[in-house]
Design a protein around this motif. Structure first.
Motif, mmCIF file in Angstrom:
data_model
loop_
_atom_site.group_PDB
_atom_site.id
_atom_site.type_symbol
_atom_site.label_atom_id
_atom_site.label_comp_id
_atom_site.label_asym_id
_atom_site.label_seq_id
_atom_site.Cartn_x
_atom_site.Cartn_y
_atom_site.Cartn_z
ATOM 1 N N LEU A 131 0.912 -1.233 0.070
ATOM 2 C CA LEU A 131 -0.003 0.078 -0.065
ATOM 3 C C LEU A 131 0.906 1.532 -0.059
ATOM 4 C CD1 LEU A 131 -2.777 -0.921 2.538
ATOM 5 C CD2 LEU A 131 -3.132 -0.708 0.172
ATOM 6 N N GLN A 132 1.917 1.304 0.758
ATOM 7 C CA GLN A 132 3.052 2.229 0.935
ATOM 8 C C GLN A 132 3.409 2.652 -0.588
ATOM 9 O OE1 GLN A 132 6.076 1.785 3.493
ATOM 10 N NE2 GLN A 132 7.211 3.482 2.859
ATOM 11 N N LEU A 133 4.053 1.612 -1.268
ATOM 12 C CA LEU A 133 4.504 1.597 -2.628
ATOM 13 C C LEU A 133 3.613 2.405 -3.465
ATOM 14 C CD1 LEU A 133 6.725 -1.448 -2.991
ATOM 15 C CD2 LEU A 133 7.457 0.871 -2.262
ATOM 16 N N TYR A 134 2.405 1.819 -3.382
ATOM 17 C CA TYR A 134 1.207 2.257 -4.276
ATOM 18 C C TYR A 134 0.767 3.843 -4.203
ATOM 19 C CZ TYR A 134 -3.690 2.535 -6.369
ATOM 20 O OH TYR A 134 -4.672 3.140 -7.136
ATOM 21 N N LEU A 135 0.805 3.869 -2.863
ATOM 22 C CA LEU A 135 0.459 5.357 -2.622
ATOM 23 C C LEU A 135 1.546 6.645 -3.152
ATOM 24 C CD1 LEU A 135 -0.734 5.743 1.265
ATOM 25 C CD2 LEU A 135 -2.101 6.332 -1.013
ATOM 26 N N LEU A 136 2.793 6.057 -2.896
ATOM 27 C CA LEU A 136 3.865 6.955 -3.488
ATOM 28 C C LEU A 136 4.119 7.112 -4.968
ATOM 29 C CD1 LEU A 136 6.459 6.376 -0.707
ATOM 30 C CD2 LEU A 136 5.048 8.405 -1.041
ATOM 31 N N GLY A 137 3.600 5.841 -5.708
ATOM 32 C CA GLY A 137 3.492 5.748 -7.089
ATOM 33 C C GLY A 137 4.959 5.904 -7.497
ATOM 34 N N SER A 138 5.093 6.054 -8.842
ATOM 35 C CA SER A 138 6.574 6.236 -9.618
ATOM 36 C C SER A 138 7.387 7.209 -8.971
ATOM 37 C CB SER A 138 6.231 6.541 -11.001
ATOM 38 O OG SER A 138 5.581 7.799 -11.312
ATOM 39 N N THR A 139 6.923 8.262 -8.298
ATOM 40 C CA THR A 139 7.800 9.284 -7.930
ATOM 41 C C THR A 139 8.631 8.479 -6.724
ATOM 42 O OG1 THR A 139 6.112 10.208 -6.384
ATOM 43 C CG2 THR A 139 6.602 11.112 -8.628
ATOM 44 N N GLY A 140 8.089 7.834 -5.970
ATOM 45 C CA GLY A 140 8.719 6.959 -4.777
ATOM 46 C C GLY A 140 8.938 7.856 -3.683
ATOM 47 N N SER A 141 8.637 9.202 -3.761
ATOM 48 C CA SER A 141 8.769 10.184 -2.403
ATOM 49 C C SER A 141 8.344 11.363 -2.492
ATOM 50 C CB SER A 141 10.427 10.288 -2.275
ATOM 51 O OG SER A 141 10.886 11.094 -3.261
ATOM 52 N N ILE A 142 7.986 11.979 -1.480
ATOM 53 C CA ILE A 142 6.999 13.262 -1.215
ATOM 54 C C ILE A 142 7.780 14.096 -0.501
ATOM 55 C CG2 ILE A 142 4.991 14.442 -0.645
ATOM 56 C CD1 ILE A 142 3.354 12.043 -1.539
ATOM 57 N N ASN A 143 8.461 15.293 -0.761
ATOM 58 C CA ASN A 143 8.999 16.163 0.124
ATOM 59 C C ASN A 143 7.859 17.134 0.833
ATOM 60 O OD1 ASN A 143 11.563 15.638 -0.613
ATOM 61 N ND2 ASN A 143 11.378 16.887 -2.646
ATOM 62 N N LEU A 144 8.091 17.148 2.307
ATOM 63 C CA LEU A 144 7.203 17.873 2.984
ATOM 64 C C LEU A 144 7.771 19.304 3.072
ATOM 65 C CD1 LEU A 144 6.646 15.386 6.174
ATOM 66 C CD2 LEU A 144 5.428 15.458 3.862
ATOM 67 N N PRO A 145 6.842 20.146 3.231
ATOM 68 C CA PRO A 145 7.228 21.584 3.091
ATOM 69 C C PRO A 145 8.390 22.047 4.254
ATOM 70 C CG PRO A 145 4.910 21.645 2.923
ATOM 71 C CD PRO A 145 5.482 20.045 3.353
ATOM 72 N N TYR A 146 9.281 22.641 3.820
ATOM 73 C CA TYR A 146 10.234 23.167 4.823
ATOM 74 C C TYR A 146 9.831 24.361 5.486
ATOM 75 C CZ TYR A 146 14.060 20.296 3.436
ATOM 76 O OH TYR A 146 14.948 19.040 3.220
ATOM 77 N N GLY A 147 10.072 24.520 6.573
ATOM 78 C CA GLY A 147 9.480 25.686 7.387
ATOM 79 C C GLY A 147 8.007 25.415 8.110
ATOM 80 N N SER A 148 7.485 24.184 7.500
ATOM 81 C CA SER A 148 6.188 24.027 8.094
ATOM 82 C C SER A 148 6.182 23.595 9.558
ATOM 83 C CB SER A 148 5.468 23.018 7.373
ATOM 84 O OG SER A 148 6.277 21.605 7.657
ATOM 85 N N PRO A 149 5.141 23.632 10.364
ATOM 86 C CA PRO A 149 5.235 23.301 11.699
ATOM 87 C C PRO A 149 5.418 21.909 12.000
ATOM 88 C CG PRO A 149 3.355 24.676 11.500
ATOM 89 C CD PRO A 149 3.842 24.488 10.131
ATOM 90 N N LEU A 150 5.333 21.019 11.172
ATOM 91 C CA LEU A 150 5.630 19.561 11.311
ATOM 92 C C LEU A 150 6.875 19.407 11.240
ATOM 93 C CD1 LEU A 150 4.492 16.842 12.090
ATOM 94 C CD2 LEU A 150 4.166 16.533 9.450
#
Length: 419
Positions: A168-187
């Motif tokens: 499921l994790q591989l399916y969600l991320l798709g062909s890109t393989g990764s998602i960068n989270l916004p720098y400077g965000s509270p998280l």
């Protein structure tokens, strides 16, 4: 004899000291002898892991003086927090004598889910986090259903879950393989930079000592009212003062660099909350009872199925929380999240920290102590610029030693009638 209020009179013999055939120790020397007797009988508690931690720190500090620097210890606390939260959930399932092999995959899947919902779908970050935690709880609920309804061994169901959730994790991320989270965000700031103000760390250190004193004082008063022996006020004060001094020094030392991370504070807060639940609530007593003897717990009126369900749900939920914290730490959600040594470290931390693989023995502090040991080994080897293969071998050796010690201690408790 009782007084007008119904309490046992202080002039009469204490109920747990009435048998003259049993040796009762008194004073500081007596407390030390009683502690040594418990150790000889196999009731080791956290002693092995504390001794091991001292040896590890001494060796690495002698090899590289940077190891115990404030800067390295702050980084160590950041790194402990993510896998430590996952290990806290593993403690819950080990306490009932079961296992969850999918915690790494659940953590990676939750980080991917947060990335997709927040970055790709535009959800508010809070809603994305809540959704990931709910999905984690549902996965644990599925494991408990398979265990309670069909008797499927947790080893098999969670191994299947490891593969399914990873897919499921591989399916969600798709062909890109990764998602960068916004720098400077509270998280991301929370995972990488946010530390406590100096006064907060000092205040929390003092509060921890005060809470320990009040908890011990409350227990002592309740035992005294029941006509049982209890700790003296002087010993309670001494223990609280020693704890406060140690924690204040650690806070001061961390504050010479960046300070104590809020992420580590969250982890410790979860450990304290879980410790309270395990030791002061009906659920915690039921958890210990089911892990010690399932049939005896059932005959005592405990809803065994509900206890198993709560353990699996808590484990998967905390695994999801650890994955979210790991994504915040790395500022990304990738296909590698939750893979590698995450499973190994989470389960090993719980066992190395003192949680028994046989069920019925352990504490929330096992996750805290165990993950500090594992991350200390990883940090020390990194500073020495040694191969990661050594880290796997050393961690495996430490895990094997911890299981051997647990087995020998269990045999000793049985032979001494303490099991």
């Amino acid at each position: 004899m009782t007084d007008n209020a119904g309490n046992h009179a202080s002039t009469g013999p204490l109920l747990d000291r009435a048998d003259e055939r049993v040796k009762h120790e008194a004073g500081v020397g007596g407390a030390l002898r009683a502690f040594l007797d418990r150790v000889r009988s196999g009731d080791l508690g956290s002693l092995p892991v504390i001794v091991g931690l001292i040896i590890i720190w001494t060796v690495f500090q002698s090899l590289n003086p940077v190891f115990l620097s404030a800067n390295n210890l702050v980084n160590l606390l950041f790194d402990c927090s993510t896998v430590g939260v996952i290990a806290l959930g593993v403690v819950c399932v080990l306490m009932v004598g079961e296992i969850d092999l999918s915690v790494g995959s659940v953590s990676g899947f939750s980080s991917a889910l947060v990335g997709v919902l927040w970055v790709n779908q535009g959800w508010p970050v809070v809603l994305a986090i809540v959704a990931a935690l709910i999905v984690g709880a549902l996965i644990g609920g599925l494991y408990s259903f398979l265990f309670n309804r069909f008797g499927m061994p947790s080893f098999v169901s969670t191994l299947a879950g490891l593969l399914a959730v990873l897919g499921l994790q591989l399916y969600l991320l798709g062909s890109t393989g990764s998602i960068n989270l916004p720098y400077g965000s509270p998280l991301v700031n929370f995972g990488q930079m946010l530390v406590m103000p100096y006064w907060v760390s000092y205040a929390l250190a003092a509060l921890a000592g005060l809470v320990i004193f009040l908890a011990g004082y409350r227990t002592a008063m309740r035992r005294k009212e029941a006509g049982l022996s209890s700790q003296s006020l002087a010993s309670l004060v001494l223990r609280a003062v020693v704890l406060i001094v140690i924690l204040e020094f650690l806070a001061f030392y961390m504050n010479t660099d960046r300070g104590v991370p809020w992420m580590f504070g969250l982890f410790v807060g979860l450990v304290i909350a879980m410790h309270y639940a395990m030791t002061r609530t009906k659920w915690g007593r039921s958890l210990n009872a089911v892990g010690g003897n399932r049939e005896a717990a059932r005959r005592a009126g405990i809803n065994v199925r509900r206890v198993y369900a709560s353990a699996f749900v808590l484990c998967s939920t905390l695994a999801a929380a650890g994955g979210i914290m790991a994504a915040a730490r790395l500022a990304s959600a990738s296909q590698q999240a939750g893979t590698g040594d995450v499973n190994l470290n989470a389960i090993a931390a719980a066992v190395i920290g003192g949680t028994s693989l046989f069920g019925g023995r352990g504490s929330a502090y096992s996750a805290l102590l165990g993950i500090i040991v594992i991350q200390s080994i990883a940090s020390g080897l990194t500073l020495l610029d040694l191969s990661s293969s050594l880290r796997y071998m050393i961690t495996g050796a430490v895990l094997a030693i911890a299981v051997i010690v647990d087995s020998l201690a269990r045999r000793s408790r049985v032979s001494h009638g303490r099991a």
